[in-house]
Structures are given as structure tokens and as C-alpha cells.
Design a protein around this motif. Structure first.
Motif, mmCIF file in Angstrom:
data_model
loop_
_atom_site.group_PDB
_atom_site.id
_atom_site.type_symbol
_atom_site.label_atom_id
_atom_site.label_comp_id
_atom_site.label_asym_id
_atom_site.label_seq_id
_atom_site.Cartn_x
_atom_site.Cartn_y
_atom_site.Cartn_z
ATOM 1 N N UNK A 345 0.867 -1.188 0.000
ATOM 2 C CA UNK A 345 0.000 0.000 0.000
ATOM 3 C C UNK A 345 0.897 1.230 0.000
ATOM 4 N N UNK A 346 0.609 2.149 -0.914
ATOM 5 C CA UNK A 346 1.374 3.396 -0.981
ATOM 6 C C UNK A 346 0.683 4.431 -0.103
ATOM 7 N N UNK A 347 1.094 4.447 1.176
ATOM 8 C CA UNK A 347 0.454 5.373 2.119
ATOM 9 C C UNK A 347 0.821 6.839 1.821
ATOM 10 N N UNK A 348 1.791 7.062 0.957
ATOM 11 C CA UNK A 348 2.152 8.424 0.578
ATOM 12 C C UNK A 348 1.350 8.921 -0.618
ATOM 13 N N UNK A 349 0.502 8.073 -1.160
ATOM 14 C CA UNK A 349 -0.337 8.495 -2.288
ATOM 15 C C UNK A 349 -1.258 9.629 -1.836
ATOM 16 N N UNK A 350 -1.417 10.668 -2.643
ATOM 17 C CA UNK A 350 -2.245 11.819 -2.216
ATOM 18 C C UNK A 350 -3.657 11.431 -1.804
ATOM 19 N N UNK A 351 -4.261 10.462 -2.494
ATOM 20 C CA UNK A 351 -5.641 10.081 -2.164
ATOM 21 C C UNK A 351 -5.745 9.499 -0.762
ATOM 22 N N UNK A 352 -4.681 8.824 -0.306
ATOM 23 C CA UNK A 352 -4.687 8.270 1.057
ATOM 24 C C UNK A 352 -4.202 9.314 2.050
ATOM 25 N N UNK A 353 -3.134 9.993 1.671
ATOM 26 C CA UNK A 353 -2.489 10.919 2.589
ATOM 27 C C UNK A 353 -3.396 12.060 2.999
ATOM 28 N N UNK A 354 -4.173 12.570 2.053
ATOM 29 C CA UNK A 354 -4.990 13.737 2.332
ATOM 30 C C UNK A 354 -6.454 13.379 2.582
#
Length: 585
Positions: A345-354
Motif C-alpha cells: 500500500x502506498x500510504x504516501x499516495x495523495x488520495x490516502x495521505x490527504x
């Protein structure tokens, strides 16, 4: 992101090579900029400095400064313009309009909710989810904030302009703006596509170092008051317009038809990102997709609503996760045949991060361990299947089947009955028997029986047929496509072993085959029996994990598997020893 002061790590002048690289990166990130505009933004003969900072949340950023004003900042290799740059190039990004009171809350760290967005007569700009956008105020085209859209324009309208619209990265009057000369936004008149009959009644704008006051039309007065009231209840970092009047929402969405499928898509996306942002941990990976759906995604559904993937445009969980994988949000792999798991999981992806969860936290689907485990679990549907081998093919080819076809027991019985009747093999004197012809003899009789047996009973005929076919099974998890595997499904194996000093441990295997996450199961049992539990790989079994619990816990595990998870008793082996163990205690 810049609501609080940041820490400066270094401040250095840019070299010529770094300047050229930055110019190339800005040109590729913002192709709308012409060569002349790039030269104006990044002059070749004027000083440019690189400032490396740490935001208050720990994010490492690079800020590019020209004439004491930050013009760009870089986060995770993505370039973003500042309001200073956008005041020179106001049309660089698609712009959405809001009210001045909303800007005050955004400067404090809040995101922009859709009820605070003004829908102009010409409609909203067309953007996709994850697009970088600017935010402007009513009557002035000078951007005052930038953010990343959390949904496309179509999804915004489909939601009735409800929910969060933008993850705000930088605003006028935040700490990044304060790092410059602290000048105010210029007054840039809106582009009028139609004559404005009330233009002469509006007050002209006067350039100031603060946000100019704006006349609010009466038709928007109630909406503005609603945003102000909602904003005043928020603390720093909270969202805007989260609590809106249902009647106002209905009025604002008048004329926007929301289909049930679009509404379900929106709910599914909300629960998905809520689960990744607040429920799933790195230690949970790899995570079975069925476990993610049941234990994490469903638990994020708002109270009074229910996620039904079949009613969404995706129809299946696998297709939805495939779309998320194409957006590089996560990675799904088939670690064991027919069983998919989320491995990255890319927790740094904008959709997750924000992503910001709704204010009203949905109740967790997991019950208190005094009451048991999760009731949202639904056991898989398991069906025995039988494949047609080369030896059995002559018996089935008359019905149109080929080698390798898989049939259910009822299908096998129907094919056998049809074959017997078509070849008139029913015994004329006793209809309970079937005459053995050469095909049945070769397919169903052993060599030692071929000279002695001339008739078979119906049940014996079907039983022999099933025994000589290739055994397979089909497993169907709720919301997922059926999976067919060779052989019979392995049962959940529960056993008790004795260790040193006469200590006993209980071991459970094959939980993954039934959609149960071993780590989650171990944690639940650990809380229930107050004993230590561990998960260890099974030697020689790829991607299989064994749960080991201290003590003889057969009775507790049996109750959890049979009563709470509703696993059929025939698929759980080893529980027959629990009664004897109980007597010894």
C-alpha cells in the motif's frame, strides 16, 4: 500543510545545472506554460535559492525562492506552484470558487468541503480525481489556495456537492506565504461569458494587502451563513462544511440526478480510503482481500448505510482493487492459488495521505471480545466438483462434455442417468439394476471385476463414477468471483501439542482457505482466552501460516469457528478431542 511554522534545514543558491533541471521539470509538470512564461517564472540571470524544510508533520519539502518569494515547492518529487506564482499566471490550474470566510479556515489547516464551493452559471471546471487545482474567491480570479481534488467533477455533482472536495496543500496567509514578502493577492476580474445585469450594483474592488470584501448575492446568503456556522465549529486542521443543512443540500443539488450506482461508487471509495488511512497497518500486510473487505472496509461504512459492491459500477471486489492498483494506490498478488492478498500500500499516495474521515466516526464492526468476534463475517460457499479424466471420457462424451470439464455431483448423476436411458441399459426385470456394457466396464470396473460383474445398482454406479473422477472444489467468498481448485478442500486443522515441562499449545492451520486472516484470528483468540498467541510460517507450505496459542484451547476455538464464524463442522478437524480434554481438566 503549512498551517504551522516549518523548520528550515538548509538554504543554498541554485547552480546553473540545477536551475536548468528545475526549468525542465516545471515545463513538463505544467505544459500550459510557454517558453516566455517559464523565463519569467525562472529567470536565467536572477538569483534563485533552494530551501529544504521540514513541515510540522515531519514531511521533507524543497522550496524554490525567487526575489524572496517562494515560487514552487516540491513534495515527493511532485512540483506545486505557490500563490505568488499563481498571481502571475492565474490560469495555470483549473480554479474553483469559494467565499472569504472559508479561506480563513483553510489558512488554519482545514480542507475545502464541497458545500463551500460556489457553482458558477457556466458550471464547474472539468477535472479528474487527484488533479491539482486552484481555489479563488467570489469576484476575484487571483488564486488564494491550491489543493488536490478528491473526486472528479462528475463525482462532485453526483454527490450533490457533499463531502470533501479538495485536500488543501497551501493557502494565502499560511506559513509558506509568510516566508515571502507577505503581499496580498491582486484583483483580477472574472472572465464574463454573459452580461451581468447587477454589475453596477456591486462595489468595486480596492487593492489591499488583505482579502477584499465581496458582496454576497441574496441567493447565496443562506449557503454562506451555513458555511460560516460550520466553519466556526471547527478546530485547526478540521474540514469545512461537514455539517450542512439537509434542505440546503437538497436545494443546491437540485437538477443533479444521482443514480444509485454512482452513490454506491462514492460510498465504496469513501470506505476504501477510510480503511487504508485509519484501519490498515503496515504490520497487517500481506492482507487477504476478503479480510480487508470484511474487517476493514465494511467497518468504515457510515451508520445507516451499507456497502454493496454488486450495486456499484465495479460489480466485484477484484475489479475495484484492480482499478486501485492501476492508480498505483496498492498492489494485489495471488500468493496462493485462487486467493488474492494486498501485499503493498502506498500510504504516501495523495488520495490516502490527504483523506480525512467523516466527523462522525462509524462504529466498528468488531464486537467486544466478551461477546465474541465479528458478525459481519460470512463463510465461503464450498461446492465439490468432479473433473472428467481421459478414462471416464467415453461415459460423458455422448452428452457433449470434454476432457477436463468439471461437474457438480448432481450434474454427474444426470449425465449417468441420461447415458443409461439412451443406451437402454436398465435391467428389464429389476429396474434397480443397470446392465454393464463395455463402456461402463472399462470406466467403472476393476480388472478383477470385469469378468464377474454384469449388473450394478444405481447408487453403486453413481458412487463408482464419482470415485474415479478428478476431485475439485469451488470456493465462493462474498463479493468475490468463484475460485476452482484441484483436490478436496483442506479442513481447518486444530490440534494440541505438548511442549517442554508438560506445557500444551493449540495449533490452528488452513484458516486462509476459508477467508480468515490468521493474525486477526490470533489476536481475537488471545483476547478471549487471555493467553499468548503467535503466527508462524508452516514449513514446506508456501504462504501458509499457523496460529499457535498457549494452553489447550480446543473448546474456545471450536465455539469461535462453529458458532461465530459459522464454519460447517465437516470443515473443522480436531475438535472431537475437546470433550476428552475438558474432562481431564
Amino acid at each position: 500543510m503549512f498551517a504551522k511554522p516549518f523548520k528550515v534545514k538548509s538554504n543554498t543558491a541554485m547552480k546553473g545545472s540545477d536551475r536548468r533541471k528545475l526549468r525542465a521539470d516545471v515545463g513538463s509538470s505544467f505544459p500550459a506554460l510557454s517558453t516566455e512564461q517559464l523565463s519569467e517564472l525562472l529567470p536565467t540571470k536572477e538569483e534563485l535559492t533552494t530551501v529544504k524544510v521540514y513541515a510540522h508533520k515531519g514531511d521533507a519539502l524543497t522550496i524554490y525562492v525567487h526575489n524572496k518569494n517562494p515560487i514552487m515547492f516540491e513534495l515527493e518529487r511532485n512540483l506545486y506552484p505557490t500563490v505568488y506564482s499563481l498571481w502571475s499566471f492565474p490560469d495555470l490550474l483549473p480554479a474553483f470558487t469559494t467565499w472569504p470566510p472559508v479561506l480563513e479556515k483553510m489558512s488554519g489547516g482545514a480542507d475545502l468541503m464541497l458545500p463551500g464551493v460556489v457553482v458558477p452559471p457556466t458550471g464547474l471546471p472539468e477535472v479528474q480525481r487527484g488533479s491539482l487545482c486552484a481555489v479563488i474567491l467570489v469576484g476575484n480570479r487571483a488564486p488564494v489556495a491550491i489543493g488536490v481534488s478528491t473526486m472528479s467533477t462528475r463525482e462532485m455533482l453526483a454527490s450533490g456537492m457533499k463531502g470533501k472536495g479538495f485536500n488543501i496543500l497551501h493557502t494565502y496567509k499560511d506559513q509558506l506565504w509568510a516566508y515571502g514578502d507577505k503581499s496580498g493577492p491582486p484583483v483580477i476580474a472574472p472572465v464574463e461569458t454573459e452580461p451581468a445585469p447587477v454589475a453596477e450594483q456591486e462595489e468595486p474592488f480596492i487593492p489591499q494587502n488583505s482579502v477584499p470584501e465581496t458582496h454576497v448575492p441574496e441567493t447565496q446568503l443562506e449557503t454562506l451563513c451555513l458555511v460560516e456556522v460550520a466553519a466556526d465549529t471547527l478546530q485547526e486542521g478540521e474540514d469545512i462544511g461537514e455539517e450542512e443543512d439537509p434542505e440546503e443540500t437538497q436545494d443546491s443539488s437540485e437538477g443533479c440526478h444521482v443514480s444509485p450506482q454512482e452513490a454506491m461508487d462514492s460510498l465504496l471509495n469513501q470506505c476504501f480510503f477510510h480503511a487504508l488511512r485509519h484501519k490498515v497497518k503496515k504490520s497487517d500486510l500481506p492482507l487477504l482481500t476478503s479480510t480487508f473487505l470484511r474487517n476493514h472496509l465494511f467497518s468504515c461504512c457510515p451508520e445507516g448505510q451499507q456497502v454493496d459492491i454488486k450495486k456499484s459500477s465495479y460489480k466485484k471486489l477484484s475489479k475495484f482493487l484492480q482499478v486501485m492498483q492501476q492508480r498505483k494506490i496498492l498492489q494485489v498478488k495471488e500468493l496462493s492459488k485462487g486467493v488474492e492478498s494486498i501485499v503493498l500500500i502506498d500510504w504516501k499516495h495523495p488520495d490516502i495521505r490527504f483523506f480525512v474521515a467523516p466527523v462522525s466516526e462509524p462504529p466498528s464492526s468488531a464486537e467486544d471480545m466478551s461477546g465474541g468476534v465479528e458478525h459481519s463475517y460470512q463463510p465461503p460457499e464450498i461446492i465439490s466438483l468432479y473433473g472428467i479424466s481421459a478414462k471416464m471420457l467415453p461415459l460423458f462424451q455422448e452428452s457433449g462434455h470434454k476432457k477436463g470439464d468439471v461437474l457438480t455431483p448432481s450434474d454427474v448423476r444426470n449425465v449417468v442417468i441420461s447415458y443409461v436411458k439412451a443406451n437402454e441399459l436398465v435391467h428389464p426385470e429389476n429396474k434397480n439394476f443397470v446392465t454393464v456394457n463395455p463402456v461402463i466396464c472399462d470406466c467403472l470396473l476393476d480388472k478383477c471385476e470385469q469378468n464377474d460383474i454384469t449388473h450394478l445398482k444405481w447408487d453403486d454406479l453413481v458412487t463408482r463414477c464419482l470415485e474415479r473422477m478428478q476431485h475439485s472444489h469451488q470456493v465462493t467468498f462474498p463479493g468475490c468471483s468463484p475460485v476452482i481448485r484441484k483436490g478436496n478442500i483442506e479442513p481447518i486443522d486444530v490440534s494440541v501439542a505438548q511442549r517442554a515441562s508438560n506445557k500444551k499449545v493449540t495449533m490452528i492451520r488452513n484458516l486462509e482457505l476459508y477467508g480468515l486472516d490468521p493474525s486477526s484470528f490470533a489476536s481475537q483468540i488471545q483476547q478471549r482466552v487471555q493467553a499468548s498467541a503467535t503466527c508462524t510460517p508452516i514449513p514446506g507450505a508456501k504462504d501458509r501460516v499457523q496460529v499457535q496459542i498457549q494452553g489447550n484451547q480446543l473448546s474456545h476455538i471450536g465455539k469461535v469457528l462453529l458458532e461465530h464464524f459459522k464454519i460447517p463442522r465437516k470443515y473443522v478437524h480436531g475438535l472431537e478431542l475437546s470433550a476428552k480434554s475438558g474432562k481431564k481438566k
